[in-house]
Design an enzyme around this catalytic site. Sequence first.
Site, PDB file in Angstrom:
ATOM      1  N   SER A  40      -5.261  -1.574  -1.962  1.00 33.66           N
ATOM      2  CA  SER A  40      -4.658  -1.173  -0.697  1.00 33.66           C
ATOM      3  C   SER A  40      -3.224  -0.737  -0.960  1.00 33.66           C
ATOM      4  O   SER A  40      -2.734  -0.812  -2.091  1.00 33.66           O
ATOM      5  CB  SER A  40      -4.695  -2.338   0.292  1.00 33.66           C
ATOM      6  OG  SER A  40      -3.705  -3.277  -0.070  1.00 33.66           O
ATOM      7  N   LYS A  41      -2.561  -0.352   0.118  1.00 33.54           N
ATOM      8  CA  LYS A  41      -1.195   0.161  -0.006  1.00 33.54           C
ATOM      9  C   LYS A  41      -0.263  -0.855  -0.666  1.00 33.54           C
ATOM     10  O   LYS A  41       0.708  -0.491  -1.310  1.00 33.54           O
ATOM     11  CB  LYS A  41      -0.667   0.555   1.368  1.00 33.54           C
ATOM     12  CG  LYS A  41      -1.400   1.787   1.903  1.00 33.54           C
ATOM     13  CD  LYS A  41      -0.612   2.504   2.984  1.00 33.54           C
ATOM     14  CE  LYS A  41      -1.332   3.755   3.437  1.00 33.54           C
ATOM     15  NZ  LYS A  41      -2.241   3.496   4.564  1.00 33.54           N
ATOM     16  N   ARG A  42      -0.594  -2.140  -0.515  1.00 35.90           N
ATOM     17  CA  ARG A  42       0.222  -3.195  -1.143  1.00 35.90           C
ATOM     18  C   ARG A  42       0.285  -3.020  -2.660  1.00 35.90           C
ATOM     19  O   ARG A  42       1.233  -3.442  -3.305  1.00 35.90           O
ATOM     20  CB  ARG A  42      -0.378  -4.583  -0.857  1.00 35.90           C
ATOM     21  CG  ARG A  42      -0.201  -5.097   0.539  1.00 35.90           C
ATOM     22  CD  ARG A  42      -0.799  -6.490   0.682  1.00 35.90           C
ATOM     23  NE  ARG A  42      -2.252  -6.497   0.428  1.00 35.90           N
ATOM     24  CZ  ARG A  42      -2.837  -7.115  -0.573  1.00 35.90           C
ATOM     25  NH1 ARG A  42      -2.121  -7.791  -1.448  1.00 35.90           N
ATOM     26  NH2 ARG A  42      -4.148  -7.064  -0.719  1.00 35.90           N
ATOM     27  N   HIS A  43      -0.805  -2.432  -3.213  1.00 31.41           N
ATOM     28  CA  HIS A  43      -0.863  -2.271  -4.665  1.00 31.41           C
ATOM     29  C   HIS A  43      -0.153  -1.009  -5.155  1.00 31.41           C
ATOM     30  O   HIS A  43       0.011  -0.821  -6.345  1.00 31.41           O
ATOM     31  CB  HIS A  43      -2.326  -2.203  -5.129  1.00 31.41           C
ATOM     32  CG  HIS A  43      -3.111  -3.433  -4.837  1.00 31.41           C
ATOM     33  ND1 HIS A  43      -4.010  -3.513  -3.793  1.00 31.41           N
ATOM     34  CD2 HIS A  43      -3.136  -4.644  -5.446  1.00 31.41           C
ATOM     35  CE1 HIS A  43      -4.549  -4.712  -3.781  1.00 31.41           C
ATOM     36  NE2 HIS A  43      -4.047  -5.418  -4.762  1.00 31.41           N
ATOM     37  N   GLY A  44       0.219  -0.132  -4.224  1.00 32.96           N
ATOM     38  CA  GLY A  44       0.832   1.138  -4.623  1.00 32.96           C
ATOM     39  C   GLY A  44       0.028   2.293  -4.061  1.00 32.96           C
ATOM     40  O   GLY A  44      -0.549   2.171  -2.985  1.00 32.96           O
TER      41      GLY A  44
END
Length: 264
Positions: free
Chosen positions: A252-256
């Site tokens: 997800s966006k949390r990972h980049g």
Amino acid sequence: MTVRVRFAPSPTGYLHIGGARTALYSYLFAKANGGKYILRIEDTDLERSKREYEEAQIADLKWMGIEHDEGPDKGGDFGPYRQSERLQIYKDIAWDFVKRGLAYPCFLTSIELERLTEKATSENKDPHAYHGQFRDLDPAQAQKRIDAGEEYVIRFKNPGKTWEFTDLVKGHVKFPENMVGDFVILRANGMPVYNFCCVVDDAKMEMTHVFRAEEHLNNTCRQLMIYDAMGVTPPSFGHVSLLIGHDRQKLSKRHGATSVTQYK
Ligand code: GLU
């Protein structure tokens, strides 16, 4: 039989890298078997779907070299290829199910539904145990309530069988008998629910293989019921693993970066 494989994104954002991989597998499988690769746009979520996202997703797929043989921008013998342009087809099939006693209008309000779910849970029953309140209502009575303007959904009558199939990736899959209850196929606003319109389209568009993310595996239980009601042999399914981050959670966006546009 010509192999037909589709990629069916929802145009609610940019193409996710996981979706791109599903598209790639579908495309390669179709091409390796001399078949067709089809793009279908699943835009029944009217609030979140945007034409701009559809165009961006098509551009990203093209950039990856994944060219569809049939799709909303190209046409084909099985169109239209946007679900929002196929609403009458879903409606007709839903009402055909009602006529055949396989589905029924349900007049439960969301508050009543919530109360019934709470009641079932407090009695240690399946949350959907009481959702079938209207399954045996006399059709003439139901029609009267519809004519009077009462709001309703169409619910599919779960025939209460065990559903199983052999997945190309996961192997033999057997769903617990009470996993789902009588489930909604047409919402109060007339829009079809994913598990219903996806099957209608995969059947009508003569798909032979469906590749999609593992998170859809449980949906296949409801979908097998719809194929059965339509009298159509289901396609072969392959549920592919999710792309995950270093914490083993869905990428997800949390990972980049997660969208093809960003990688581009
Ligand atoms: N629109 C669905 C999604 O993007 C399609 C799932 C499927 O391939 O059946 O997840």
